[in-house]
Design a protein around this motif. Sequence first.
Motif, mmCIF file in Angstrom:
data_model
loop_
_atom_site.group_PDB
_atom_site.id
_atom_site.type_symbol
_atom_site.label_atom_id
_atom_site.label_comp_id
_atom_site.label_asym_id
_atom_site.label_seq_id
_atom_site.Cartn_x
_atom_site.Cartn_y
_atom_site.Cartn_z
ATOM 1 N N LEU A 121 23.295 -9.310 3.177
ATOM 2 C CA LEU A 121 22.223 -8.325 2.996
ATOM 3 C C LEU A 121 21.789 -8.244 1.535
ATOM 4 N N GLY A 122 22.746 -8.320 0.625
ATOM 5 C CA GLY A 122 22.411 -8.317 -0.792
ATOM 6 C C GLY A 122 21.594 -9.535 -1.198
ATOM 7 N N LEU A 168 18.063 -9.066 0.106
ATOM 8 C CA LEU A 168 17.328 -8.110 -0.729
ATOM 9 C C LEU A 168 16.973 -8.712 -2.087
ATOM 10 N N ASP A 169 17.892 -9.474 -2.674
ATOM 11 C CA ASP A 169 17.604 -10.141 -3.942
ATOM 12 C C ASP A 169 16.460 -11.135 -3.791
ATOM 13 N N HIS A 170 16.470 -11.872 -2.697
ATOM 14 C CA HIS A 170 15.413 -12.864 -2.484
ATOM 15 C C HIS A 170 14.059 -12.194 -2.303
ATOM 16 N N SER A 171 14.016 -11.104 -1.560
ATOM 17 C CA SER A 171 12.730 -10.444 -1.318
ATOM 18 C C SER A 171 12.259 -9.653 -2.533
ATOM 19 N N PRO A 178 21.251 -11.233 -9.416
ATOM 20 C CA PRO A 178 22.519 -10.901 -8.752
ATOM 21 C C PRO A 178 22.687 -9.421 -8.443
ATOM 22 N N THR A 179 21.665 -8.617 -8.673
ATOM 23 C CA THR A 179 21.831 -7.168 -8.591
ATOM 24 C C THR A 179 22.245 -6.706 -7.201
ATOM 25 N N PHE A 180 21.419 -6.984 -6.206
ATOM 26 C CA PHE A 180 21.711 -6.504 -4.856
ATOM 27 C C PHE A 180 22.865 -7.268 -4.211
#
Length: 72
Positions: A32-33, A36-39, A44-46
Amino acid sequence: MVDELSDNSLRGRDLAGLGGLLAGAVVVGMVLGLLLDHSAGTSPTFTLLGLGLGVVCGGVGFWLRVRAALRG
């Protein structure tokens, strides 16, 4: 003679389920992270937040299941 294995012991299938719970929570949080990072276009945050949340959720789920199994 007292039976060594009482009703509140954890069996092999219980331990395998606990391992699956921990691994699944971490993998789901990471995926999921990553999504979210890709979108969002962040790096590396999410992913790190998802990993942290997965570890915490897996630990809480592990604790709850072990506590319930030991109580009977």
